[in-house]
Design a protein around this motif. Structure first.
Motif, PDB file in Angstrom:
ATOM      1  N   SER A  43       0.858  -1.209  -0.090  1.00  0.00           N
ATOM      2  CA  SER A  43       0.016  -0.037   0.220  1.00  0.00           C
ATOM      3  C   SER A  43       0.936   1.242   0.156  1.00  0.00           C
ATOM      4  O   SER A  43       0.516   2.169  -0.387  1.00  0.00           O
ATOM      5  N   ARG A  44       2.044   1.369   0.776  1.00  0.00           N
ATOM      6  CA  ARG A  44       2.842   2.425   0.672  1.00  0.00           C
ATOM      7  C   ARG A  44       3.734   2.508  -0.853  1.00  0.00           C
ATOM      8  O   ARG A  44       3.634   3.638  -1.242  1.00  0.00           O
ATOM      9  N   ASP A  49       0.717   3.928  -2.972  1.00  0.00           N
ATOM     10  CA  ASP A  49       0.154   5.299  -2.506  1.00  0.00           C
ATOM     11  C   ASP A  49       1.502   6.444  -2.745  1.00  0.00           C
ATOM     12  O   ASP A  49       1.157   7.373  -2.733  1.00  0.00           O
ATOM     13  N   ARG A  92      -4.454   4.267   4.447  1.00  0.00           N
ATOM     14  CA  ARG A  92      -3.713   3.757   3.284  1.00  0.00           C
ATOM     15  C   ARG A  92      -3.944   2.376   3.040  1.00  0.00           C
ATOM     16  O   ARG A  92      -4.087   1.934   1.767  1.00  0.00           O
ATOM     17  N   LYS A 112       5.669   6.638  -8.407  1.00  0.00           N
ATOM     18  CA  LYS A 112       5.253   6.571  -6.859  1.00  0.00           C
ATOM     19  C   LYS A 112       6.222   5.404  -6.215  1.00  0.00           C
ATOM     20  O   LYS A 112       6.709   5.614  -5.444  1.00  0.00           O
ATOM     21  N   THR A 133      -0.002   9.205   1.873  1.00  0.00           N
ATOM     22  CA  THR A 133      -0.867   9.053   3.187  1.00  0.00           C
ATOM     23  C   THR A 133      -0.084   8.614   4.207  1.00  0.00           C
ATOM     24  O   THR A 133       0.390   7.415   4.098  1.00  0.00           O
TER      25      THR A 133
END
Length: 191
Positions: free
Chosen positions: A61-62, A65, A75, A176, A69
């Motif tokens: 998720s990091r 994202d 997140r 990202k 977040t």
């Protein structure tokens, strides 16, 4: 950029495969053969594997994202909603129980919802046959989240596969992930 992206995706896949293989070895050599004779079924080992799985969910998720977040829980819930949509309450409970409470208090604990006053518990299991797949990630009438490690690994595989497919196609996701990865590979700290 492509070789870095290739390295990242290979690393994520390899890391996940290693976790799945270790769970399989433990299950085949220790858990299943002693199921009838051993009443506790290696809870600390189960918790460690679940914690390792949720650490991977947090990592995926990091990267997805890009660090936009700061708070992990929203997140991770957004990532789950994007790639494996299901009951948002089950997502919130699972993240609180198995990413935060387990990590910081050495085991999952009962959860109290300050708004509703409800208490939530959990049934954490290795998986089949003791916990049927249809019960995984379901909240029972007793406010109990049913959760099976083997099924969670299937969930993580689904999430990672879907995310990596999007990553291969999206320059925004690539930017990202590639900007975030160096911060993950080498962690800053101060003494």
């Amino acid at each position: 950029m492509l070789s870095t992206l290739s390295y990242l995706t290979d690393h994520l896949r390899s890391d996940f495969s290693q976790l799945r293989a270790e769970v399989g070895v433990m299950n085949v050599t220790m858990v299943r053969p002693t199921w009838q004779a051993h009443t506790h079924h290696y809870p600390a080992t189960l918790w460690a594997f679940v914690m390792a799985g949720f650490a991977r969910l947090d990592l995926y998720s990091r990267l997805w994202d890009g660090g936009a977040t700061e708070d992990q829980s929203p997140r991770m819930r957004a990532f789950l909603k994007c790639y494996l949509p299901r009951d948002p309450l089950a997502d919130a409970l699972a993240i609180k129980l198995f990413r935060h409470t387990l990590m910081h208090t050495s085991r999952p604990r009962r959860l109290h919802d300050r708004k509703s006053g409800l208490e939530y518990t959990y049934l954490l299991h290795w998986g089949a046959p003791q916990l049927p797949r249809t019960h995984h990630y379901q909240i029972s009438g007793a406010n109990k989240l049913n959760f099976g490690l083997e099924y969670f690994l299937d969930d993580l595989d689904t999430l990672l596969t879907a995310y990596l497919a999007d990553l291969a196609k999206s320059s925004q996701l690539q930017t990202k992930a590639l900007a975030t990865w160096p911060k993950i590979e080498t962690q800053d700290f101060a003494v």
